[in-house]
Write an enzyme that holds these catalytic residues in place. Structure first.
Site, PDB file in Angstrom:
ATOM      1  N   ASP A 172       0.880  -1.151   0.000  1.00 44.56           N
ATOM      2  CA  ASP A 172       0.000   0.000   0.000  1.00 44.56           C
ATOM      3  C   ASP A 172       0.930   1.216   0.000  1.00 44.56           C
ATOM      4  OD1 ASP A 172      -2.298   1.667   0.435  1.00 44.56           O
ATOM      5  OD2 ASP A 172      -1.830   1.686   2.572  1.00 44.56           O
ATOM      6  N   LEU A 173       0.392   2.387  -0.277  1.00 44.95           N
ATOM      7  CA  LEU A 173       1.218   3.591  -0.261  1.00 44.95           C
ATOM      8  C   LEU A 173       1.042   4.402   1.016  1.00 44.95           C
ATOM      9  CD1 LEU A 173       0.758   4.790  -3.956  1.00 44.95           C
ATOM     10  CD2 LEU A 173       2.790   3.751  -2.932  1.00 44.95           C
ATOM     11  N   ASP A 174      -0.166   4.943   1.224  1.00 39.90           N
ATOM     12  CA  ASP A 174      -0.406   5.861   2.337  1.00 39.90           C
ATOM     13  C   ASP A 174      -0.244   5.163   3.690  1.00 39.90           C
ATOM     14  OD1 ASP A 174      -0.991   7.652   0.332  1.00 39.90           O
ATOM     15  OD2 ASP A 174      -3.156   7.577   0.614  1.00 39.90           O
TER      16      ASP A 174
END
Length: 191
Positions: free
Chosen positions: A28-30
């Site tokens: 995932d990024l955030d």
């Protein structure tokens, strides 16, 4: 040797000691690779990753493990811009960044279609427990939850963590009916 190289070398050593490694690691990024929500930033800003993220990503690549992104960001143009600014676009074999209400199941179907990697050979890092649970039980994939409070800057992988923490992660995973003992053991070795 800089911090990135030190983290990379340490991670390569630990990965080298593991008997079983995933074929693909999805991030995932955030609040998993970086400490913010994309939608709260301007694409004109210069983003930064968590301190150990770059070294870990490079170590995984060096060991021949493919990398991908699965993000439900409502601002994919900002996320893509940040990945480009950080010179990370080329290290990911798939980038599925789009808003969705499906706990990333659509993201992973696309990643699977693009890479051909079976779900049970994937490892997934996310800061949202609901994504981890939904994907692990529906697909057989192993998910690892990252710590969101800022105390863990190593994406949920504390390279030097004590055996008891590793064992606890294994015990939790092995109790899930949807996770095979072999998959839980793979995570125990990587952690």
């Amino acid at each position: 040797m800089g911090d990135v190289e030190k983290v990379k070398e340490e991670a390569v050593q630990i990965l080298g000691a593991s008997e079983v490694l995933p074929k693909l690691v999805v991030f995932d990024l955030d609040y998993t690779l970086w400490p913010f929500y994309c939608e709260c930033r301007s694409k004109r800003e210069m983003p930064s990753l968590y301190p150990h993220a770059t070294g870990i990503l490079l170590a995984l690549k060096q060991k021949g493990i493919h990398l991908a992104i699965a993000s439900r960001s409502p601002t994919p143009h900002i996320a893509s811009s940040f990945l480009n600014k950080l010179n990370l676009n080329s290290i990911f074999v798939a980038q599925e960044i789009f808003s969705s209400w499906t706990h990333k199941t659509d993201h992973f179907q696309k990643i699977h279609s693009t890479t051909g990697v079976p779900f049970n050979s994937m490892l997934f890092f996310d800061d949202e427990n609901r994504n981890i649970q939904a994907l692990s039980c529906k697909s057989g994939m192993i998910g690892i939850i990252g710590i969101k409070d800022g105390s863990d800057k190593r994406l949920g992988w504390e390279w030097g963590q004590p055996w008891s923490t590793k064992r606890r992660a294994y015990k939790i995973l092995s109790k899930l009916e949807c996770i095979s003992e072999e998959q839980a053991e793979m995570v125990g070795q990587v952690l």
